[in-house]
Design a protein around this motif. Structure first.
Motif, PDB file in Angstrom:
ATOM      1  N   THR A 244       0.806  -1.229   0.000  1.00 60.05           N
ATOM      2  CA  THR A 244       0.000   0.000   0.000  1.00 60.05           C
ATOM      3  C   THR A 244       0.840   1.281   0.000  1.00 60.05           C
TER       4      THR A 244
ATOM      5  N   ILE B  56       0.118   4.682  -1.956  1.00 57.23           N
ATOM      6  CA  ILE B  56      -0.864   5.675  -1.518  1.00 57.23           C
ATOM      7  C   ILE B  56      -0.179   6.986  -1.122  1.00 57.23           C
TER       8      ILE B  56
ATOM      9  N   HIS C 200     -13.296   8.105   2.046  1.00 54.29           N
ATOM     10  CA  HIS C 200     -12.593   7.141   1.192  1.00 54.29           C
ATOM     11  C   HIS C 200     -13.455   5.880   1.110  1.00 54.29           C
ATOM     12  N   GLY C 201     -13.936   5.571  -0.086  1.00 46.99           N
ATOM     13  CA  GLY C 201     -14.828   4.426  -0.252  1.00 46.99           C
ATOM     14  C   GLY C 201     -14.102   3.134  -0.580  1.00 46.99           C
ATOM     15  N   ASP C 202     -13.385   3.140  -1.687  1.00 46.89           N
ATOM     16  CA  ASP C 202     -12.675   1.938  -2.148  1.00 46.89           C
ATOM     17  C   ASP C 202     -11.240   2.316  -2.504  1.00 46.89           C
ATOM     18  N   GLN C 203     -10.380   1.332  -2.455  1.00 48.73           N
ATOM     19  CA  GLN C 203      -9.003   1.516  -2.913  1.00 48.73           C
ATOM     20  C   GLN C 203      -8.521   0.228  -3.548  1.00 48.73           C
ATOM     21  N   ARG C 204      -7.861   0.377  -4.695  1.00 50.89           N
ATOM     22  CA  ARG C 204      -7.302  -0.815  -5.349  1.00 50.89           C
ATOM     23  C   ARG C 204      -5.961  -0.454  -5.986  1.00 50.89           C
ATOM     24  N   PHE C 205      -5.047  -1.407  -5.962  1.00 54.17           N
ATOM     25  CA  PHE C 205      -3.770  -1.274  -6.654  1.00 54.17           C
ATOM     26  C   PHE C 205      -3.563  -2.486  -7.554  1.00 54.17           C
ATOM     27  N   ALA C 206      -3.127  -2.243  -8.777  1.00 52.61           N
ATOM     28  CA  ALA C 206      -2.703  -3.330  -9.673  1.00 52.61           C
ATOM     29  C   ALA C 206      -1.246  -3.055 -10.021  1.00 52.61           C
TER      30      ALA C 206
ATOM     31  N   LYS D  43     -11.992   5.239  -4.928  1.00 49.63           N
ATOM     32  CA  LYS D  43     -13.374   5.708  -5.031  1.00 49.63           C
ATOM     33  C   LYS D  43     -13.656   6.617  -3.847  1.00 49.63           C
TER      34      LYS D  43
END
Lengths: 148, 130
Positions: A58, A61, A86-92, A141
């Motif tokens: 993470t 961020i 802060h609703g959603d968090q994603r990492f690719a 999001k």
């Protein structure tokens, strides 16, 4: 207030390069209790095939949240930050972030929706090296809570 | 397959340290006065701190600090951290949803605090250990 749908697909100019420091990775890893030697010891990181200490998943961020201010503070978009959650968090990840990386963020607005009086803004941040090598893509999001 | 549950203690000191390391100085993560003013029960953990702890669980399960190729969560409930020595506790478990032929393992993750789920749609894809 309703956010302007025409912002969907809009992208922003690249951010100033962020120099990933070895001590910053160590500090972040220590703060989350990540004790794996690869986060702290360059020799351990090299044994895994990395040029220097490896950032925890993470860590990006630190860059992307700062970079997202471009959009959150865009007066034309008009997000009321005092209502943002802060609703959603994603990492690719293409590869882990490592010390010595010089990283640039390119932000875009991917989606704006509304439901139940709240608005949802999904941002996408492409993180690359200054040489253009892809490193990680982050999606965030944001929930802009409706006025009660 | 269920993976072994991992537990993480979270105290106010952890939040202060995370604020400094991450650069997220939002007052809801350190000021009870501010947090209650905006309608929270008290100081809450950074969602990204919870996500980081769950990330630790994922790399521990994967057996490598650099194995994560995709990781996403939805923050559904705040983690309230009392101002005492015990703080609170986040319990993280996961099931293996899929192991692909290309060497990836997909995990469905559950994170709870006092028995309540604090994340939903928490998923990670890691390179399968050789």
């Amino acid at each position: 207030m309703s956010l302007d749908q025409s912002f969907v697909g809009r992208s922003y100019p690249p951010t100033a390069p962020y120099q990933v420091g070895r001590e910053k990775i160590r500090e972040f890893a220590t703060a989350i209790g990540a004790a794996d030697p690869a986060h702290h010891d360059p020799v351990a990181a090299r044994a895994l095939g990395h040029p220097d200490v490896v950032a925890p998943p993470t860590f990006p961020i630190v860059l992307t949240m700062a970079a997202n201010r471009q959009m959150i503070e865009d007066p034309a978009l008009g997000i009321d930050y005092s209502r943002v959650v802060h609703g959603d968090q994603r990492f690719a990840y293409t590869r882990p972030v490592v010390a010595g990386d010089e990283l640039v963020c390119v932000n875009a607005i991917e989606e704006i929706t509304s439901r139940g009086g709240h608005e949802f803004v999904t941002t996408r941040t492409e993180v690359t090296t200054t040489a253009g090598e892809p490193v990680v893509t982050a999606w965030m999001k944001l929930v802009v809570r409706g006025e009660a | 397959m269920e993976l072994p549950t991992q537990t993480f203690r979270v105290t106010r000191a952890d939040l202060v340290r995370y604020a400094g390391a991450s650069g997220d100085f939002n007052q809801i993560h350190w000021s009870d006065r501010f947090a209650t003013k905006v309608g929270l029960p008290g100081v809450i953990a950074h969602g990204m701190f919870t996500m980081a702890l769950v990330g630790r669980a994922v790399t521990t399960w994967a057996g490598a600090p650099d194995a994560v190729v995709d990781y996403g969560v939805r923050f559904t409930r705040p983690v309230v951290v009392p101002d005492d020595d015990e703080g609170t506790e986040i319990v993280v478990s996961a099931v293996v949803r899929e192991v692909t032929e290309t060497g990836l393992t997909r995990l469905d993750i559950t994170a709870t605090c006092h028995g309540d789920k604090v994340l939903s749609q928490a998923r990670a894809t890691v390179r399968t250990a050789a």
